[in-house]
Design a protein around this motif. Structure first.
Motif, mmCIF file in Angstrom:
data_model
loop_
_atom_site.group_PDB
_atom_site.id
_atom_site.type_symbol
_atom_site.label_atom_id
_atom_site.label_comp_id
_atom_site.label_asym_id
_atom_site.label_seq_id
_atom_site.Cartn_x
_atom_site.Cartn_y
_atom_site.Cartn_z
ATOM 1 N N LYS A 58 -6.898 -4.882 11.246
ATOM 2 C CA LYS A 58 -7.641 -5.930 11.958
ATOM 3 C C LYS A 58 -9.013 -5.430 12.401
ATOM 4 O O LYS A 58 -9.945 -6.226 12.590
ATOM 5 N N LYS A 59 -9.121 -4.113 12.564
ATOM 6 C CA LYS A 59 -10.409 -3.512 12.916
ATOM 7 C C LYS A 59 -11.193 -3.096 11.668
ATOM 8 O O LYS A 59 -12.206 -2.419 11.758
ATOM 9 N N HIS A 60 -10.670 -3.504 10.503
ATOM 10 C CA HIS A 60 -11.294 -3.262 9.201
ATOM 11 C C HIS A 60 -11.287 -1.797 8.771
ATOM 12 O O HIS A 60 -12.090 -1.379 7.929
ATOM 13 N N GLU A 61 -10.372 -1.020 9.317
ATOM 14 C CA GLU A 61 -10.249 0.357 8.850
ATOM 15 C C GLU A 61 -9.687 0.365 7.434
ATOM 16 O O GLU A 61 -8.732 -0.359 7.134
ATOM 17 N N PRO A 62 -10.264 1.144 6.518
ATOM 18 C CA PRO A 62 -9.760 1.189 5.140
ATOM 19 C C PRO A 62 -8.298 1.623 5.087
ATOM 20 O O PRO A 62 -7.889 2.552 5.791
ATOM 21 N N VAL A 63 -7.527 0.956 4.257
ATOM 22 C CA VAL A 63 -6.102 1.276 4.145
ATOM 23 C C VAL A 63 -5.907 2.717 3.671
ATOM 24 O O VAL A 63 -4.915 3.371 4.012
ATOM 25 N N GLN A 64 -6.869 3.229 2.897
ATOM 26 C CA GLN A 64 -6.756 4.618 2.415
ATOM 27 C C GLN A 64 -6.787 5.608 3.576
ATOM 28 O O GLN A 64 -6.119 6.642 3.534
ATOM 29 N N TYR A 65 -7.577 5.300 4.612
ATOM 30 C CA TYR A 65 -7.608 6.173 5.784
ATOM 31 C C TYR A 65 -6.331 6.028 6.608
ATOM 32 O O TYR A 65 -5.874 6.986 7.237
ATOM 33 N N PHE A 116 0.049 -4.602 1.702
ATOM 34 C CA PHE A 116 1.483 -4.507 1.972
ATOM 35 C C PHE A 116 2.169 -3.604 0.949
ATOM 36 O O PHE A 116 3.032 -2.789 1.311
ATOM 37 N N ASN A 117 1.787 -3.741 -0.310
ATOM 38 C CA ASN A 117 2.391 -2.910 -1.349
ATOM 39 C C ASN A 117 2.077 -1.428 -1.132
ATOM 40 O O ASN A 117 2.948 -0.564 -1.282
ATOM 41 N N ILE A 118 0.824 -1.142 -0.765
ATOM 42 C CA ILE A 118 0.411 0.244 -0.531
ATOM 43 C C ILE A 118 1.176 0.837 0.660
ATOM 44 O O ILE A 118 1.710 1.947 0.591
ATOM 45 N N LEU A 119 1.231 0.079 1.746
ATOM 46 C CA LEU A 119 1.900 0.568 2.954
ATOM 47 C C LEU A 119 3.406 0.686 2.745
ATOM 48 O O LEU A 119 4.040 1.621 3.261
ATOM 49 N N SER A 120 3.991 -0.222 1.985
ATOM 50 C CA SER A 120 5.423 -0.148 1.700
ATOM 51 C C SER A 120 5.753 1.087 0.879
ATOM 52 O O SER A 120 6.783 1.736 1.095
ATOM 53 N N GLY A 121 4.878 1.399 -0.055
ATOM 54 C CA GLY A 121 5.087 2.603 -0.841
ATOM 55 C C GLY A 121 5.039 3.848 0.015
ATOM 56 O O GLY A 121 5.829 4.788 -0.173
ATOM 57 N N LYS A 122 4.118 3.857 0.994
ATOM 58 C CA LYS A 122 3.950 5.027 1.856
ATOM 59 C C LYS A 122 5.017 5.098 2.948
ATOM 60 O O LYS A 122 5.625 6.146 3.183
ATOM 61 N N PHE A 123 5.241 3.976 3.643
ATOM 62 C CA PHE A 123 6.121 3.980 4.812
ATOM 63 C C PHE A 123 7.600 3.804 4.456
ATOM 64 O O PHE A 123 8.469 4.351 5.132
ATOM 65 N N LEU A 124 7.872 3.010 3.410
ATOM 66 C CA LEU A 124 9.260 2.685 3.057
ATOM 67 C C LEU A 124 9.721 3.357 1.776
ATOM 68 O O LEU A 124 10.911 3.299 1.442
ATOM 69 N N ASP A 125 8.771 3.963 1.059
ATOM 70 C CA ASP A 125 9.077 4.591 -0.227
ATOM 71 C C ASP A 125 9.723 3.582 -1.179
ATOM 72 O O ASP A 125 10.679 3.893 -1.885
ATOM 73 N N ARG A 126 9.164 2.368 -1.192
ATOM 74 C CA ARG A 126 9.678 1.323 -2.067
ATOM 75 C C ARG A 126 8.535 0.683 -2.836
ATOM 76 O O ARG A 126 7.463 0.421 -2.279
#
Length: 290
Positions: free
Chosen positions: A66-73, A27-37
């Motif tokens: 859910k399909k286990h794709e790495p968050v980095q990808y 969540f922190n990684i995605l928030s930084g990328k998608f929300l810039d927070r």
């Protein structure tokens, strides 16, 4: 929906699939990328409303996780040795252990005032080559990989991190010589470094789905019957491509440190040293060609 509600929904969606700490990290990684927070900004402003387009991006990310794709990808990038790198399905996601290999090389040459000629074999995203070029101002760095798609990403990463690295598409198992560099008719290297494929096929059952199903097999696996295949090919070429007292650095499979040491000794390399990673596993090797 506000950020606090989004976070609760996100955690509930992935509960049971990943450890709670990892879900929080996602969540922190995605928030930084998608929300810039940042995590702190979210904690201080939990009632901020999330735009519909950003909610859709989180929904898509949840489906992929859910399909286990790495968050980095999913976000298309990662951090390595304090630098940002683009990654995709053609590039291995850099590991913390590889940062230790980079640090070992930098520590050897940090105070050198001479030009340092470096070659990175199997560069992938370019993380080793670019990190060395960024942190060793006197280094002239070449890098090669068998994958043209990986090299496209590596070139982008070099440009983004504002370093010069010359990249070459080369199959190290078929190569008769190593690249010498742009404008060079002959060149020998002070350092050759490689993190080649070293996971045996039989070790697949010990690996997580996010690795097995998404990361490039050619960058990870080697046949069970010849686990030192790439090390042998690289060391043979290194014998004619390293300068006197040139150094060869490898990331290694923890189970084959002693076997690789014995092989390199037979090949004439000296001062062979195996180093453990932060997890206490034999992970890196350095040797000298005299």
């Amino acid at each position: 929906m506000n950020i606090s509600e989004l976070k609760s929904s996100f955690i509930n969606s992935l509960e049971g699939l990943y450890p709670s700490e990892e879900i929080q990290s996602f969540f922190n990684i995605l928030s930084g990328k998608f929300l810039d927070r940042t995590r702190i900004e979210i904690a201080l402003n939990p009632k901020v409303e999330v735009l519909e387009e950003d909610l859709e991006r989180f929904k898509d990310a949840i489906l992929r996780l859910k399909k286990h794709e790495p968050v980095q990808y999913i976000i298309g990038e990662t951090e390595f040795y304090g630098l940002d790198f683009k990654v995709n399905k053609y590039t291995l996601i850099p590991r913390p252990e590889t940062e230790e290999l980079v640090e070992w090389i930098i520590s050897e040459f940090r105070f050198s005032t001479e030009v340092i000629n470096i070659l990175d074999i199997g560069t992938g995203s370019g993380c080793i080559a670019i990190s060395l070029a960024k942190n060793l101002p006197n280094a002239e760095v070449n890098a090669l990989d068998v994958s043209s798609e990986a090299l496209k990403i590596a070139l982008q990463n070099a440009e983004f991190n504002e370093v010069r690295v010359d990249f070459y598409e080369t199959d190290i198992l078929k190569a008769k010589t190593l690249p010498t560099g742009v404008g060079q008719t002959s060149r020998k290297y002070d350092v050759i470094v490689s993190n080649p494929p070293y996971v045996r096929e039989l070790e697949k059952n010990q690996m997580q789905p996010n690795v097995l199903e998404y990361e490039p097999e050619t960058a990870l696996f080697v046949k069970d019957e010849d686990p030192l295949l790439f090390y042998k090919a690289i060391s043979h070429l290194a014998k004619v491509s390293l300068k006197p007292n040139g150094q060869l650095f490898f990331e290694i499979n923890e189970q084959f440190g002693e076997e690789l040491k014995a092989f390199l000794k037979e090949e004439g390399f000296q001062q062979i040293e195996v180093k453990q990673d932060i997890y206490g596993k034999d992970r890196m090797l350095k040797c000298l060609l005299q």
